[in-house]
Every structure is written in C-alpha cells, then in structure tokens.
Design an enzyme around this catalytic site. Sequence first.
Site, PDB file in Angstrom:
ATOM      1  N   ARG A   1      49.391  43.124  42.553  1.00 52.94           N
ATOM      2  CA  ARG A   1      49.478  42.577  41.195  1.00 52.94           C
ATOM      3  C   ARG A   1      50.911  42.752  40.679  1.00 52.94           C
ATOM      4  NH1 ARG A   1      45.373  45.574  37.443  1.00 52.94           N
ATOM      5  NH2 ARG A   1      43.806  44.358  38.541  1.00 52.94           N
TER       6      ARG A   1
ATOM      7  N   CYS B   1      36.038  36.955  35.597  1.00 46.61           N
ATOM      8  CA  CYS B   1      36.816  37.908  36.389  1.00 46.61           C
ATOM      9  C   CYS B   1      36.711  37.536  37.859  1.00 46.61           C
ATOM     10  CB  CYS B   1      36.286  39.322  36.166  1.00 46.61           C
ATOM     11  SG  CYS B   1      34.721  39.612  36.995  1.00 46.61           S
TER      12      CYS B   1
ATOM     13  N   CYS C   1      36.474  42.933  32.926  1.00 48.49           N
ATOM     14  CA  CYS C   1      37.840  42.437  33.144  1.00 48.49           C
ATOM     15  C   CYS C   1      38.088  41.076  32.502  1.00 48.49           C
ATOM     16  CB  CYS C   1      38.139  42.383  34.632  1.00 48.49           C
ATOM     17  SG  CYS C   1      38.057  44.003  35.424  1.00 48.49           S
TER      18      CYS C   1
ATOM     19  N   LYS D   1      44.171  54.472  32.920  1.00 50.63           N
ATOM     20  CA  LYS D   1      44.999  53.302  32.617  1.00 50.63           C
ATOM     21  C   LYS D   1      45.268  53.195  31.116  1.00 50.63           C
ATOM     22  CE  LYS D   1      41.938  50.466  34.453  1.00 50.63           C
ATOM     23  NZ  LYS D   1      41.020  49.350  34.797  1.00 50.63           N
TER      24      LYS D   1
ATOM     25  N   CYS E   1      36.575  42.155  44.935  1.00 47.84           N
ATOM     26  CA  CYS E   1      36.444  43.313  44.057  1.00 47.84           C
ATOM     27  C   CYS E   1      35.340  44.246  44.548  1.00 47.84           C
ATOM     28  CB  CYS E   1      36.155  42.878  42.621  1.00 47.84           C
ATOM     29  SG  CYS E   1      35.959  44.310  41.558  1.00 47.84           S
TER      30      CYS E   1
ATOM     31  N   ARG F   1      50.180  49.648  31.703  1.00 52.38           N
ATOM     32  CA  ARG F   1      50.109  48.454  32.566  1.00 52.38           C
ATOM     33  C   ARG F   1      50.976  47.326  32.005  1.00 52.38           C
ATOM     34  NH1 ARG F   1      45.263  48.373  35.533  1.00 52.38           N
ATOM     35  NH2 ARG F   1      44.702  50.486  36.120  1.00 52.38           N
TER      36      ARG F   1
ATOM     37  N   LYS G   1      46.795  50.272  28.127  1.00 53.43           N
ATOM     38  CA  LYS G   1      47.134  48.849  27.986  1.00 53.43           C
ATOM     39  C   LYS G   1      47.690  48.525  26.605  1.00 53.43           C
ATOM     40  CE  LYS G   1      43.782  47.448  31.427  1.00 53.43           C
ATOM     41  NZ  LYS G   1      42.576  46.648  31.715  1.00 53.43           N
TER      42      LYS G   1
ATOM     43  N   CYS H   1      30.666  42.844  36.594  1.00 54.86           N
ATOM     44  CA  CYS H   1      30.139  44.192  36.367  1.00 54.86           C
ATOM     45  C   CYS H   1      30.541  44.612  34.959  1.00 54.86           C
ATOM     46  CB  CYS H   1      30.662  45.164  37.436  1.00 54.86           C
ATOM     47  SG  CYS H   1      32.290  45.846  37.084  1.00 54.86           S
TER      48      CYS H   1
HETATM   49 FE1  SRM Z   1      40.075  44.981  35.616  1.00 56.41          FE
HETATM   50  C1  SRM Z   1      39.063  47.419  37.742  1.00 56.41           C
HETATM   51  C2  SRM Z   1      40.493  42.860  38.155  1.00 56.41           C
HETATM   52  C3  SRM Z   1      41.733  42.908  33.556  1.00 56.41           C
HETATM   53  C4  SRM Z   1      38.789  46.672  32.930  1.00 56.41           C
HETATM   54  N1  SRM Z   1      39.886  45.144  37.633  1.00 56.41           N
HETATM   55  C5  SRM Z   1      39.505  46.253  38.313  1.00 56.41           C
HETATM   56  C6  SRM Z   1      39.686  46.049  39.820  1.00 56.41           C
HETATM   57  C7  SRM Z   1      41.054  46.535  40.184  1.00 56.41           C
HETATM   58  C8  SRM Z   1      38.578  46.657  40.706  1.00 56.41           C
HETATM   59  C9  SRM Z   1      38.756  48.041  41.245  1.00 56.41           C
HETATM   60  O1  SRM Z   1      39.096  48.980  40.493  1.00 56.41           O
HETATM   61  O2  SRM Z   1      38.530  48.214  42.447  1.00 56.41           O
HETATM   62  C10 SRM Z   1      39.583  44.500  39.881  1.00 56.41           C
HETATM   63  C11 SRM Z   1      40.283  43.835  41.057  1.00 56.41           C
HETATM   64  C12 SRM Z   1      39.533  42.593  41.444  1.00 56.41           C
HETATM   65  C13 SRM Z   1      40.226  41.764  42.451  1.00 56.41           C
HETATM   66  O3  SRM Z   1      39.713  41.617  43.576  1.00 56.41           O
HETATM   67  O4  SRM Z   1      41.271  41.192  42.154  1.00 56.41           O
HETATM   68  C14 SRM Z   1      40.038  44.123  38.490  1.00 56.41           C
HETATM   69  N2  SRM Z   1      41.048  43.270  35.855  1.00 56.41           N
HETATM   70  C15 SRM Z   1      41.019  42.489  36.959  1.00 56.41           C
HETATM   71  C16 SRM Z   1      41.629  41.134  36.682  1.00 56.41           C
HETATM   72  C17 SRM Z   1      42.347  40.531  37.885  1.00 56.41           C
HETATM   73  C18 SRM Z   1      40.507  40.212  36.171  1.00 56.41           C
HETATM   74  C19 SRM Z   1      40.821  38.741  36.119  1.00 56.41           C
HETATM   75  O5  SRM Z   1      39.969  38.016  36.607  1.00 56.41           O
HETATM   76  O6  SRM Z   1      41.853  38.334  35.587  1.00 56.41           O
HETATM   77  C20 SRM Z   1      42.525  41.495  35.497  1.00 56.41           C
HETATM   78  C21 SRM Z   1      43.882  41.970  35.916  1.00 56.41           C
HETATM   79  C22 SRM Z   1      44.712  42.312  34.724  1.00 56.41           C
HETATM   80  C23 SRM Z   1      46.139  42.621  35.022  1.00 56.41           C
HETATM   81  O7  SRM Z   1      46.887  41.701  35.364  1.00 56.41           O
HETATM   82  O8  SRM Z   1      46.552  43.768  34.841  1.00 56.41           O
HETATM   83  C24 SRM Z   1      41.744  42.639  34.896  1.00 56.41           C
HETATM   84  N3  SRM Z   1      40.309  44.849  33.601  1.00 56.41           N
HETATM   85  C25 SRM Z   1      40.940  43.841  32.941  1.00 56.41           C
HETATM   86  C26 SRM Z   1      40.612  43.888  31.555  1.00 56.41           C
HETATM   87  C27 SRM Z   1      41.071  42.898  30.491  1.00 56.41           C
HETATM   88  C28 SRM Z   1      42.351  43.328  29.830  1.00 56.41           C
HETATM   89  O9  SRM Z   1      42.954  44.328  30.220  1.00 56.41           O
HETATM   90  O10 SRM Z   1      42.772  42.653  28.911  1.00 56.41           O
HETATM   91  C29 SRM Z   1      39.755  44.967  31.374  1.00 56.41           C
HETATM   92  C30 SRM Z   1      39.070  45.369  30.058  1.00 56.41           C
HETATM   93  C31 SRM Z   1      39.962  46.029  29.099  1.00 56.41           C
HETATM   94  C32 SRM Z   1      39.981  47.508  29.325  1.00 56.41           C
HETATM   95  O11 SRM Z   1      40.749  47.963  30.179  1.00 56.41           O
HETATM   96  O12 SRM Z   1      39.210  48.213  28.667  1.00 56.41           O
HETATM   97  C33 SRM Z   1      39.577  45.568  32.667  1.00 56.41           C
HETATM   98  N4  SRM Z   1      39.150  46.762  35.375  1.00 56.41           N
HETATM   99  C34 SRM Z   1      38.654  47.244  34.190  1.00 56.41           C
HETATM  100  C35 SRM Z   1      37.935  48.473  34.448  1.00 56.41           C
HETATM  101  C36 SRM Z   1      37.224  49.348  33.394  1.00 56.41           C
HETATM  102  C37 SRM Z   1      38.142  50.376  32.829  1.00 56.41           C
HETATM  103  C38 SRM Z   1      37.438  51.328  31.901  1.00 56.41           C
HETATM  104  O13 SRM Z   1      38.000  51.682  30.884  1.00 56.41           O
HETATM  105  O14 SRM Z   1      36.323  51.737  32.187  1.00 56.41           O
HETATM  106  C39 SRM Z   1      37.994  48.675  35.836  1.00 56.41           C
HETATM  107  C40 SRM Z   1      37.364  49.828  36.634  1.00 56.41           C
HETATM  108  C41 SRM Z   1      38.175  51.074  36.612  1.00 56.41           C
HETATM  109  O15 SRM Z   1      39.292  51.137  36.101  1.00 56.41           O
HETATM  110  O16 SRM Z   1      37.661  52.058  37.132  1.00 56.41           O
HETATM  111  C42 SRM Z   1      38.754  47.585  36.390  1.00 56.41           C
HETATM  112 FE1  SF4 Z   2      35.514  43.595  39.448  1.00 56.38          FE
HETATM  113 FE2  SF4 Z   2      33.894  44.309  37.486  1.00 56.38          FE
HETATM  114 FE3  SF4 Z   2      36.440  43.753  36.955  1.00 56.38          FE
HETATM  115 FE4  SF4 Z   2      34.837  41.798  37.604  1.00 56.38          FE
HETATM  116  S1  SF4 Z   2      34.611  43.096  35.787  1.00 56.38           S
HETATM  117  S2  SF4 Z   2      36.876  42.131  38.472  1.00 56.38           S
HETATM  118  S3  SF4 Z   2      33.481  42.749  39.036  1.00 56.38           S
HETATM  119  S4  SF4 Z   2      35.727  45.441  38.171  1.00 56.38           S
END
Ligand code: SRM
Ligand code: SF4
Length: 567
Positions: free
Chosen positions: A73, A429, A478, A208, A435, A142, A210, A474
């Site tokens: 990323r 997402c 995201c 993390k 993922c 981030r 943000k 899930c």
């Molecule tokens: Fe996310 C984890 C994809 C934005 C909350 N996110 C992941 C992971 C890395 C899975 C993992 O930990 O193994 C995913 C990778 C999937 C893949 O195969 O690419 C993933 N997140 C994404 C992306 C690519 C979704 C998308 O379709 O665009 C976004 C990448 C953003 C970036 O460029 O940095 C993405 N993730 C978000 C957002 C939205 C935002 O930030 O505006 C959230 C919700 C906001 C927040 O953080 O509260 C988000 N991602 C999570 C979480 C839950 C964190 C938590 O507080 O519990 C995880 C899981 C974790 O961190 O353990 C996670």
């Molecule tokens: Fe993966 Fe869950 Fe984030 Fe979708 S919402 S990219 S399934 S961690």
Amino acid sequence: MNAPLSPVEKIKTASRHLRGTLVDSLANDVTGAIADDDTQLIKFHGSYQQDDRDLREERRQQKLEPAWSFMIRTRTPGGVVTPTQWLKLDAIATTFANGTLRLTTRQAFQFHGIVKRELRATMQAINAALIDTIAACGDVNRNVIVGVNPHASALHAQVQDAAERLSERLKPKTRAYYEIWLGEEKIADSEAENAYEPLYGKTYLPRKFKVAFAVPPTNDVDVFAHDLGFIAIAERGGLLGFNVTVGGGMGATHGDERTFPRLADVLGFVSVDQLFAVAEAVVTTQRDFGDRTDRKHARLKYTIADRGLAWFRAEVERRLGFALLPPRPFAFDHVGDRFGWTEGHDGRWHLNLRIEAGRIADRGERTHLTGLREIAEILDGEFRLTSNQNLIVANVAPAQRAAIDALVARHGLDGFRSASPLRLNALACVSLPTCALGMAEAERYLPSLLDRVEALLTAHGLGDAPIGLRVSGCPNGCSRPYLAEIALVGKAPGRYNLMLGADARGQRLNRLHRENIDETEILAQLDGLFARYAAEREAAEGFGDFLLRSGVLAPPRSLPTPLETTT
Ligand code: SRM
Ligand code: SF4
C-alpha cells in the site's frame, strides 16, 4: 494484577525500530512466507503477507503451503500523483502485481499478489516513482486523507498543503525502511537508532492511527470516522484554522460488545500554526494512555470512551500548554464524490470518474487500466484519488478536455454518465480472495448486488434516489459501512448483517436491522422498506432519515453534533 501486554507490543520492542528479522526472511527461499514476527513488522513498511483464499483448500489437499503473496500500500497524502508517477505505478501493477491497481478508501494505491522474491524490487520501483510506503500500515499514523480537488478553490490547496506537512511530521523516522528495501547502509549504534524515533519511541502507538482533513460543505472523507480530524474553517475564502475532532473509528468484532464503531467528538478550534502541536499532543496522549494489552480495544476511540472527553481535552491541553478555543460553526451537506467535469477557480478542469470498488483493471470492454495509462500519457495535470475509491483526472487545461473525454469513452470509463446515484456512491472493501479477515464477499459481490438493488429501486420509482450503500466483508469496516444508509457487513459466506439508518452527511451511525441474513432476505427487507419510502417520504427526505422518522428504526444512537449549523 495488570493485564499482560499484547504479543505485538513485545515484537515491536524487540524489533530495533521495525527491523526484526526481515532481511533474513526475505533471503529465505525455502518458503514464500516470512517469519511470524516479521508479518507484524512488515505492516509498518506498508505491506501485508496474504494468501490466495480461493486456492487455500486445493493447496491444502495437495499438501502445498498456502499461495503466499504480499499486498503493498502506498503512502500518498491526499492521493495526489503525477502522470509520470501513474505510468510507473501502472508498470509495477503489470510487472510485479496481479495486473490491477486498487484505489483504497484512504486515497492510496494497493498492489496485490506480489511474491516474496520480487518484494524488494517492487518496493524499489515504487520508491523510484518518488512514492513511498512507510507507515501505510502498522501502529503509526497512516496515510493522511484530504477532501478532494484542491484546485477547486484556493482553500482546498491550503488544506492539502497542511495535510502533506502533517503527514511528513507524523512519519516514523526509523531508517529501517531504507536499509531493508533500498539498501541504505545500516546504523550500527543502537542509541543512534533510538534517537531516530522521537515521537513514537520504540513501541510506536498501541494501534493504527488515522487522520482526515475535511473541507465543508463536503464530508467526502467521513471525517467523524477518524482518530483525528480537521474540519477546515474559512474566513473570506482563506483558511483560518481547523475544528479538531477526536476518537472516531469504524472497526468492531461480531459479538464483542466492548468493540463498536464510534463518531468522533469535536474537541475545539486551532489556528493553522497550531496544527502540528495539537496533532502531536493527541498522538502522544494516545501513545501513553492507549490500551496496549488488548488490540481489539486499543484505538483512540476506546481511550476517549473509557476516560471521557473532559479528561482527554485536559490532557491534550496540558501537553499543549494552552487551552483550545471553542469550535467554530460548520455545516456538511453531503458525503461521497461529485462526478463529471468541474471547473476550478483558475479555469482548469477536473473530471471525477467512477471506479467500481476502486479496482482498475482491463476486463472485457472495460479497459480501464489501459485507458488511464493512455490518459496519463497525454495529461498535463495530475491524478487525485478520492477517499471513496474513485479517481479525478485533475487540473486539466480546457484544450485537453475533448481528448480525455474520447479516451474515457473508448475505454469504458464513462459509466459515471449513466450510473444511478446508488451505484455512483456505493463502496465495497476488498475482502476475498486476498483479505485474511473477510467473512463474506464484498468487492466481488458488489456488481451483482447493485444490479439487484437498482432493479428494486426502479420498480418503486426510486431509480434517482441518492441512497448510500456500502459493503464490508467483515465488521472491521474498511468501506466505512456504519456511516451508510444501507450497509451489508459480512458474517459468513453469503450472509450479512443488514445495517440501516445513517444520514447522508456522515454524522449519524446506522444500526443493526437484521442479523446474519442471505441475499434473498436482504432484498425482501429492502423491497418492503423501499415501498414505504416511495409512498411516505417527505420532499428531499433521505432514506436513512425516513427510516428514523417513520419509526422503522429506533431513535439514533448518536445525534448530529450540536455545533453543526444548518445554513
Ligand atoms: Fe482496513 C484491516 C483493507 C480502510 C478498518 N484492511 C485491513 C486489512 C489490511 C486486512 C488485514 O489486517 O489482514 C485489509 C487488506 C485487504 C486487502 O486484501 O487488500 C484492509 N482497509 C482496507 C482497504 C484497502 C479497503 C478498501 O477496499 O479500500 C482500505 C485501505 C486504506 C488505506 O489506504 O490505508 C482500508 N480499514 C479501512 C477503513 C476506512 C478508513 O480508514 O477510512 C477502516 C475503518 C476506519 C477505522 O480504522 O476505524 C478500516 N482495516 C480496518 C480494521 C479494523 C480496525 C479496528 O479499529 O478494529 C482492520 C483489522 C485490524 O486492524 O486488525 C483492517
Ligand atoms: Fe478485509 Fe474486513 Fe477490511 Fe473487508 S472490512 S477488507 S473483509 S478486514
């Protein structure tokens, strides 16, 4: 007795500022994976180890190790890249990754499917494009996101500039990244190593972190979903300062009531020259008080929910040495992007394209990857990623518009001209197959889901209704699903929680309507609700607002902030 630190804390402490055994892991050609501890550390370098979940079972039966690969990323504050950088990223996608570029909900690019032996070369190619991946993932600040289209007004440009400077300021200072990926000479002295991380220290943040910058009246960044947000306050067209928001977040875990999505609180107002100080005070408060024993409970939102906003404000002000001013009035009128051409304040033009679920690929007649490459070859402006997985061909000279329109049409990038508002605003997402956390399909499910929901809307005469729909595989959220009027949150293959009732300005969370239901039930639920909405809605009433007023849903968990004005 104090709870023990989470295992990741120990890995960070022992890592010598994120070095771990990554160099050895990369050199080990017996496996396509890296050492377990290194899977945590590599995130700070902007990469995740993944496996192709479509192939998991087959490979298990063949007694092969999973089909390991890596996602990378970028850290691209505000999502701005030049055409030259675009061409280099495109070449990386086709040379090292799976032939696609993925635009994320945080204005970054993701590459999927890079094998370990090509990881270093890919990192070097990204850096050769003058883009890095440091802190794109991991327990650090981030990618900083920014309301799009800075050239639409001088104000946007000032906000983008502030965001880029803050991104640099909050960047980890360890040289580990440069040593491991770019061959920089290793620092031998561990004291010198430590001196490199003045803000984060050797254990970085508990989780993390943000940051988002919003420019009212557009809340395209969903500012209340972020640990730290800045709402631009203007006076006579110039940037006066920011309202500071703290403690937003989406992630939750099914069945764990200690985890929940939360809207940020508005903390106060700061001038532009106080931006770094307030950001560092918030970051260090979370560094020192965030929960390092339970990663599910470690985000800033839980620190604030547990200790109270008054405590948090006092601690931040103590670190600042001055009191925050009261927040200024502000008003948001929409989330999401505005599609098509818009003219900037300087007479140049911006074309906001729709990229479904952010995935840029060549598929059948939709040759989006090729089309954008051809646009990059002639563009004299730049590209801007939106925080809704879309793309702006930005800063275009009037004389270039026709040529860009022709390429857009030739490569099937013109879907935005005819798509329904539902389709234009929908997010999904990544989820399967890359993922590891996905419980149900999201990106791959979105096209057929949209066809079916659109058909329902049309049947009720609601084809033009601007309803927000988001799908997450899930509960981590995201695609920021808890801020959508309709959201599907994955529970199991083919089964989702149906969440309803957010507003259209990113200021009210939705809530659970039906748990663990399949598509037939989802469509049946929506059919009934659309029928009522068509018959009973008031003029200009949004779908989420209607569901609350009509009593379909219980009263809101969170109200619009009292500071908001409705001018
Ligand atoms: Fe996310 C984890 C994809 C934005 C909350 N996110 C992941 C992971 C890395 C899975 C993992 O930990 O193994 C995913 C990778 C999937 C893949 O195969 O690419 C993933 N997140 C994404 C992306 C690519 C979704 C998308 O379709 O665009 C976004 C990448 C953003 C970036 O460029 O940095 C993405 N993730 C978000 C957002 C939205 C935002 O930030 O505006 C959230 C919700 C906001 C927040 O953080 O509260 C988000 N991602 C999570 C979480 C839950 C964190 C938590 O507080 O519990 C995880 C899981 C974790 O961190 O353990 C996670
Ligand atoms: Fe993966 Fe869950 Fe984030 Fe979708 S919402 S990219 S399934 S961690």
